[in-house]
Design a protein around this motif. Structure first.
Motif, PDB file in Angstrom:
ATOM      1  N   LYS B 278      -7.293  -8.370  -9.918  1.00  0.00           N
ATOM      2  CA  LYS B 278      -5.925  -7.779 -10.857  1.00  0.00           C
ATOM      3  C   LYS B 278      -4.703  -8.358 -10.367  1.00  0.00           C
ATOM      4  O   LYS B 278      -4.771  -9.139  -9.331  1.00  0.00           O
ATOM      5  N   ARG B 279      -3.701  -8.241 -11.152  1.00  0.00           N
ATOM      6  CA  ARG B 279      -2.502  -8.726 -11.007  1.00  0.00           C
ATOM      7  C   ARG B 279      -1.430  -7.446 -10.113  1.00  0.00           C
ATOM      8  O   ARG B 279      -1.762  -6.270 -10.456  1.00  0.00           O
ATOM      9  N   LEU B 280      -0.525  -7.908  -9.406  1.00  0.00           N
ATOM     10  CA  LEU B 280       0.326  -7.051  -8.764  1.00  0.00           C
ATOM     11  C   LEU B 280       1.309  -6.534  -9.832  1.00  0.00           C
ATOM     12  O   LEU B 280       2.000  -7.233 -10.534  1.00  0.00           O
ATOM     13  N   LYS B 281       1.322  -5.059  -9.872  1.00  0.00           N
ATOM     14  CA  LYS B 281       2.392  -4.432 -10.498  1.00  0.00           C
ATOM     15  C   LYS B 281       3.723  -3.917  -9.867  1.00  0.00           C
ATOM     16  O   LYS B 281       4.712  -4.169 -10.183  1.00  0.00           O
ATOM     17  N   ALA B 282       3.315  -3.320  -8.784  1.00  0.00           N
ATOM     18  CA  ALA B 282       4.490  -3.030  -7.898  1.00  0.00           C
ATOM     19  C   ALA B 282       3.757  -2.692  -6.489  1.00  0.00           C
ATOM     20  O   ALA B 282       2.879  -2.447  -6.164  1.00  0.00           O
ATOM     21  N   CYS B 283       5.132  -2.682  -5.733  1.00  0.00           N
ATOM     22  CA  CYS B 283       4.687  -2.164  -4.235  1.00  0.00           C
ATOM     23  C   CYS B 283       5.579  -1.129  -3.552  1.00  0.00           C
ATOM     24  O   CYS B 283       6.994  -1.149  -3.776  1.00  0.00           O
ATOM     25  N   ILE B 284       5.252  -0.133  -2.661  1.00  0.00           N
ATOM     26  CA  ILE B 284       6.094   0.492  -1.950  1.00  0.00           C
ATOM     27  C   ILE B 284       5.745   0.245  -0.550  1.00  0.00           C
ATOM     28  O   ILE B 284       4.895   0.579   0.098  1.00  0.00           O
ATOM     29  N   PRO B 285       6.769  -0.484  -0.064  1.00  0.00           N
ATOM     30  CA  PRO B 285       6.601  -1.128   1.350  1.00  0.00           C
ATOM     31  C   PRO B 285       6.474   0.033   2.568  1.00  0.00           C
ATOM     32  O   PRO B 285       6.247  -0.570   3.406  1.00  0.00           O
TER      33      PRO B 285
END
Lengths: 905, 447
Positions: B278-285
């Motif tokens: 799948k594709r990356l949508k968002a990230c909380i680092p």
């Protein structure tokens, strides 16, 4: 150092460590910055965030929003109190709070008196943008308690009640349970008010900004015509009270925050126990005994009867056959006239007051060591001391507001408690010297011994300020410590540690109560307490001293005004010719120089036929003086017994004439509290119909007996008093202000917080020695009566309970109980609540048992608030050898399980 | 392969036992410190190392230590914050479970440096099995003379106790932790006074995270300068990252600070890329509290620079286009994930965990929860989005402790970057059901 910061771009000075909120309040009105969780007698808490302001470190610099209540001012910073951002935050926060607060303002108890309402209006809430969601409107009201109420649906979680309970009273009954949105106030273990450990001080209700916690009198919001500031009539703390009056009726009482004595706090009695004043039992007409029956009469008939009888007795036997007991519950002015009646009008010094049965040994003892028998320092110096010694006092019960302050102290700093009972303070104290009743002299001698032995004396102070030290030191070092340890039952190592702590503290303050004075050696114990203070240099500065906790509201004043048989008004010794002349000149009549009878001597004289008449101003000697049966026998021998009373007491029942008096709410005058503070008592309501203030009654009798005295008026009375009582020289009714003045008051009106600053009243402080003696009560009776009964007070009731029993307090504490250790209870097969028969050589009574470790095995303790129990049937007529204060604290008794059945009054 | 400091030995069999840990060189730092170094020298090494607090705030540890007040006759305390409760963060658990003696060794060193004779490990109640591991390790250390009186005959005494929390996230806030340890309700305290002046039992106190304290071992062994040589700029040393979400290899990784986010996210050494192609949508680092980054701001900053795993680079762009390294809870969302639902989930958490002391947080977290739930259920209106922004602004910076901020930031950043998705939930509630935005039926959610 003065520093500057800017409020809305205008420079103002602040002091280091000051918080922004108090800084702003110094220069703007109190509610300039709105707040919800802030309260004036509580520490900053920072939870409501309504007091948020913007702060920049330089002009036009970046700002940060901070809660102003707990953020210190930074030098040169710019504080913006009403910026757009701040206004918005405030509005939004209050809006959020309102989402869980019922908006039924029109029918709410505190409508128009609600801080939330005021703040909401101030920040300009017009609507609440949040849809209806989960809330707490369904919380049930708590109406379980006779005084306290709660309606936690109205709670806004500001924590003010919890903090009041912790920081003001120190009871820790209220707390927050649950987390976040589910947080809610609980009482004890989630009980209702009645079942909780609440002491009904009402601090939480006064602190609550809404109606979440309130009281049955709706004190916060009651509708009133006027509020009158007066002084409480119960204990010697002297709390200021704000009394709300509507249509001539007292509606409620609150504690003013600007009162120096009580700073917005008071206790269950001060706040709630006022309803006695218009109780149907109030005496409303004079009564004269005719054919054995007390029958209603007019005032004139009563006065004529009294005058006739007095004159008859005076001419038949002489003035010394007439005696009086004044009342420490009455005003200074009334006490002054009472002693004037006896001295100047009747012509005898047979006048005493109930100071005799409580702190007369303090007066005598401290006069011998310091020169003045009054508290050397002030209560608020608790905040300035490093260690406190509490001897024979249970202030959390008997002086609740001072007790709360002492409890707060004990939670933070070292305290020494010398007391046979494990009192509330003893539980908090670092050192509890749990001695056998009657061994104060032994324990105090031990303490003094260790201070000398360890070389911890204040040599400089002893050299410059005192005399008699060498002789004293010699005496102290010759004490047999092991013997004293055995006598007192207190481990000598513990005594040593306490003594060292007291001596090493930079400033140590000493408080004592009736556990010191009401003993065979009461005066000696007081002198040893004085010695302790002198040997360590703890006299004459802030945060030190020897401070008796005076029992009654005006017991200090009664003695000051001369209601004692050996000294006239102002403690002047009338046996000295120049003083005698001074009084004669002042009163304009010939006076007697013969020292009169002290109270215990009066009863003996009656039995011996040497006293024929007595006038009692509001004193119930039958219930409160020791050995009741003897007192009854003595009074029954009188030809004339006059009693001024507000209720029919056990004593009044024996009177020939009863004169219906007015209560403290119905008269004006001054009370002097335990720290010598003369405070104005202001009439709140008119006297109940048919009654007169005691002062007026006494003046009426004075006039009837042929001496000219103007009607009772505190202003003119004080004027007269200030001319004869040296330490009242500068006291003027109109200059006393709301917080009164502490005597000595100089002619220029300046008062005195601390006594003996440069020199002692008597010049040099005098060290006095004492050797312990066992009370004959024990030596003579211990074989048949092996237990020691010691008497005390409950928080809820006051002395004989005449007033407090006629309020709803009796729902909380309905009777006297006998405290008994589990070991002793087991030995006698006594269970909790069983009736116990307590026997002394003088009589026996039945009382309900309460099993507790508050007392050691072999020791029993009880109160005498209830006439049904008649505790004083047991107590002995043995008195302090010097001041004749009865030994209420040591009674040899025996116990057995009673066949009697518990009766509730 | 990046250098490993904390997890270097976790692969060794039975490293959780004292014998193996000692055999592998464990407790040599204690020997070195107690025999050859003064407490001040240990503090100095930690200062030199540039070690920053690993609990989330990233405050320099050496500086924090140097703030501790040293009044005469008053004890000082070191508290280890093992109340790891931030959603997405599970690094301390791994460390304590695998190599408990490393933490204990670090505790001894840190306590020695600060002059503490009693120290506590405050561990979250849900980690009860780790509490037992730690207690066993402490007992071993005690029996072997690393704890107790006169350790290594140096005259230094130390006792360490483990104390469990009772399930409150708020007790990970240092002053609430102190209150809880004192046996009180875990309400944060006002500051000032700071714990370094008045902390546990009103005595000077330092509260450090498990990872921070464990890192001290290597600093003492190899010197602060050596530690500082790892990493980039002010982000020195290594950092544990707990990676989770839609990635191929979730788990705890130790990285050298300074590697790129791209490397961390896509290389096989670490996360191994997005799961199922799948594709990356968002990230909380950095754990649930830090702002969420949309896919185009994850590997690159707004300026087009490469985003690095450092305190500075992750925060690049401030709250507008950046985020924070935080506690290292790296949460990855693929294209199928619903941001509204995820934000609501976090809000529900903060609502549940707010202590209730400050009114903005107590009431505000509740309303964010309620309003987000409404939007997610397709019952919201357009005003709700502004209402959420208003509430989050109202909470942020207006509470005693940072829980308010932690609750506000995820909502504010989600709306900032995914406003369209919120609007779409409101405008097209029915369509949501059929798409990968994941709006689901109310009944399903409540089950």
């Amino acid at each position: 150092m003065i520093k500057t910061a800017f409020i809305n771009n205008i420079p103002f000075n602040f002091s280091e460590g000051e918080m922004i909120l108090s800084f702003v309040r110094k220069y703007f009105e109190k509610d300039y910055i709105p707040t919800l969780c802030d309260a004036q007698n509580l520490e900053p808490f920072g939870s409501c965030r309504v007091c948020t302001v913007e702060v920049a470190l330089q002009k036009n610099g970046n700002t940060k929003t901070v809660a102003s209540c707990h953020t210190p001012v930074i030098e040169g910073s710019y504080i913006y109190t009403h910026s757009e951002k701040v206004n918005k935050i405030r509005k939004n926060i209050v809006e959020l709070v309102l989402t869980d607060h019922p908006l039924d303002c029109l029918t709410c108890e505190v409508n128009n008196n609600c801080e939330l309402q005021t703040v909401a209006a101030k920040v300009g809430i017009r609507d609440v943008r949040y849809p209806e969601g989960k809330n707490h409107f369904d919380r049930k009201k708590d109406l379980s308690h006779p005084f306290m109420t709660s309606d936690l649906a109205k709670c806004i979680n500001c924590f003010r009640c919890i903090r009041a309970c912790d920081e003001v009273q120190g009871e820790m009954v209220l707390s927050m349970a649950g987390r976040g949105f589910d947080s809610q106030i609980i009482k004890s273990n989630n009980n209702n008010f009645f079942e909780s450990d609440c002491v009904s001080c009402g601090a939480c209700a006064q602190a609550c900004p809404t109606s979440a916690i309130s009281d049955v009198f709706e004190s916060k919001s009651v509708i009133y015509d006027k509020k009158v500031r007066t002084v409480c009539t119960y204990c010697g703390v002297g709390c200021n009270l704000d009394v709300a009056v509507s249509n001539g009726n007292v509606k409620s009482i609150q504690a003013p925050y600007d009162a120096e004595v009580n700073n917005g706090h008071t206790c269950i009695k001060g706040r709630f126990a006022f309803t006695f004043y218009n109780h149907p039992d109030r005496l409303k007409t004079p009564l004269i005994r005719k054919n054995g029956e007390l029958t209603p009469a007019t005032w004139d008939e009563a006065y004529d009867f009294i005058a006739e009888k007095i004159n008859e007795i005076k001419s038949k036997y002489g003035p010394d056959y007439i005696s009086g007991i004044s009342s420490a519950r009455c005003t200074n002015e009334e006490n002054y006239f009472m002693q004037k009646l006896f001295r100047a009008v009747i012509g005898t010094n047979n006048i005493d007051s109930c100071a005799r049965v409580c702190h007369s040994p303090t007066a005598t003892g401290m006069q011998r060591t310091f020169g003045t028998g009054a508290a050397t320092n002030s209560i608020d110096e608790i905040n300035n001391t490093d260690l406190i010694l509490v001897t024979g006092a249970n202030p959390t019960n008997a002086h609740p507001v001072t007790g709360a302050k002492l409890k707060q102290f004990a939670m933070k700093k070292p305290m020494i408690v010398i007391d046979p009972r494990k009192t509330e303070l003893a539980r908090y104290a670092k050192y509890h010297l749990q001695l056998k009743p009657g061994t104060n002299v032994a324990v105090l001698n031990m303490m003094l011994y260790y201070i000398v032995e360890e070389g911890l004396e204040d040599i400089e102070f002893i050299k410059n300020r005192t005399e008699g030290y060498d002789e004293f030191k010699n005496h102290i070092l010759n004490q047999n410590i092991n013997e004293l340890e055995k006598i007192s039952g207190v481990n000598k190592e513990l005594v040593k540690q306490a003594a060292i702590a007291y001596a090493k503290a930079e400033k140590a303050m000493s408080f004592h109560g009736l556990g010191v004075t009401e003993h065979l050696q009461g005066t000696y114990s007081v002198m040893l307490l004085s010695d302790l203070a002198m040997i360590t240099g703890n006299i004459g500065k802030k945060g030190v001293g020897v401070n008796p906790l005076r029992g009654q509201n005006n017991v200090q004043g009664a003695a000051d005004m001369g209601c004692q048989p050996h000294q006239g008004a102002g403690y002047l010794d009338f046996t000295k010719p120049e003083i005698h002349n001074l009084y004669e000149e002042f009163y304009g009549v010939k006076l007697s120089q013969k020292i009169g009878y002290k109270i215990p001597e009066m009863f003996e004289a009656m039995v011996e036929g040497k006293l024929k008449a007595m006038i009692l101003m509001g004193e119930d000697v039958v219930q409160t003086d020791p050995n009741s049966n003897f007192v009854i026998e003595a009074l029954s021998k009188l030809e004339l017994l006059v009693v001024n009373e507000i209720f029919m007491t056990e004593t009044a029942k024996m009177a020939h004439v009863i004169l219906p008096a007015s209560s403290f709410l119905e008269k004006s005058g001054t009370f002097t509290n335990g720290e010598r503070r003369i405070q104005r008592v202001n009439a709140v309501v008119d006297p109940i119909e048919g009654t007169k203030p005691d002062g007026q009654i006494v003046i009426d009798i004075i006039n009837k007996l042929g001496y000219k005295q103007a009607d009772y008026n505190p202003e003119t009375a004080l004027e007269e008093i200030s001319k004869i009582v040296p330490f009242f020289a500068g006291v003027k009714w109109n200059e006393l202000g709301i917080n009164g003045k502490q005597w000595p008051v100089m002619p220029d009106g300046s008062d005195t917080k601390i006594l003996h600053k440069e020199t002692f009243k008597r010049g040099k402080g005098k060290f006095q020695t004492a050797t312990w003696h066992e009370s004959p009560e024990i030596t003579e009776n211990k074989k048949d009566f092996p237990y020691i009964l010691t008497t005390n007070r409950e928080l809820e009731h006051y002395n004989s309970g005449t007033m407090t029993r006629r309020t709803n307090i009796s729902q909380i504490v309905p009777d006297d109980v006998l405290l008994i250790n589990p070991v002793d209870a087991k030995k006698h097969f006594i269970a909790e609540g069983d009736m116990v028969c307590v026997m002394s050589v003088r009589g026996k009574i039945d009382v309900k048992a309460h099993i507790t470790d508050e007392v050691e095995p072999g020791i029993l303790s009880s109160t005498f608030h209830f006439p049904l129990v008649k505790m004083n049937v047991l107590t002995s007529e043995i008195s302090d050898t010097e001041a004749l204060c009865p030994e209420y604290k040591v009674v040899s008794v025996n116990i057995r399980k009673s066949k009697g059945v518990y009766q509730n009054v | 392969m990046g250098r490993k400091i904390l997890l270097e030995k976790t692969g060794i069999e039975n490293i959780n036992t004292y014998e193996v840990y000692r055999r592998e060189g464990g407790y040599s730092a204690v020997e070195k410190a107690l025999k050859k170094m003064t407490p001040e020298e240990v503090v100095e090494e930690v200062k030199k190392s540039g070690l920053r607090g690993r609990g989330g705030a990233g405050f320099p540890a050496g500086m924090k230590w140097s703030f501790i007040a040293k009044p005469e006759g008053v004890p000082r305390y070191l508290l280890c914050n093992a109340d790891e409760s931030e959603p997405g963060t599970f690094k301390d658990r791994f460390l304590m479970e695998k190599i408990p003696h490393l933490l204990i060794e670090g505790m001894i060193l840190s306590s020695y440096a600060l002059g503490c004779n009693t120290s506590y490990i405050y561990i979250r109640g849900e980690y009860m099995w780790i509490l037992r591991i730690l207690e066993k390790a402490l007992e071993e250390a005690r029996q072997n003379g690393w704890l107790g009186k006169n350790i290594l005959k140096s005259g230094y005494d130390l006792e360490i106790y483990v104390s469990p929390g009772a399930g409150a996230y708020i007790c990970g806030e240092e002053t609430a932790l102190i209150e809880s340890l004192e046996g009180k309700r875990g309400n944060p305290r006002m500051k000032p006074p700071f714990p370094a002046v008045k902390g546990l039992w009103q005595s000077p106190t330092v509260v450090n995270n498990v990872e921070t304290i464990s890192s001290v071992v290597s600093i003492v062994n190899n010197g602060g300068e050596q530690y500082a040589s790892i990493g980039l700029g002010k982000s020195t040393g290594t950092k544990l990252i707990s990676a989770c979400g839609n990635i191929r290899k979730p788990g705890v990784y130790e990285i050298e600070l300074g590697i790129s986010v791209e490397e961390f996210l896509y290389s096989d050494e670490y996360c191994g890329g997005i799961n199922n192609g799948k594709r990356l949508k968002a990230c909380i680092p950095g754990g649930s509290s830090v702002p969420i980054l949309p896919h185009y701001l994850v590997t690159k900053t707004a300026n087009g620079e490469q985003r690095l795993m450092t305190y500075e680079s992750l925060a690049d762009g401030g709250f507008a286009t950046g985020s924070m390294l935080g506690s290292g809870g790296f949460i990855v969302f693929d294209e199928d994930q619903c941001i509204v639902r995820n934000t609501w989930n976090f809000s529900r958490f903060y609502h549940h965990e707010s202590c209730g002391q400050c009114s903005p947080c107590r009431e505000g977290t509740g309303w964010m929860d309620k309003v987000l739930k409404r939007i997610e259920y397709g019952k919201g209106n357009m005003h709700d989005i502004d209402l959420l922004v208003s509430i989050s602004k109202n909470i942020e910076g207006n509470t005693i402790c940072p829980l308010g901020d932690a609750a506000a930031w995820p909502v504010a950043s989600a709306i900032r970057h995914f406003r369209e998705e919120f609007e779409w939930h409101i405008k097209e509630p029915v369509k949501c059901l059929e798409t990968n935005y994941g709006l689901v039926k109310e009944t399903e959610l409540e089950a």
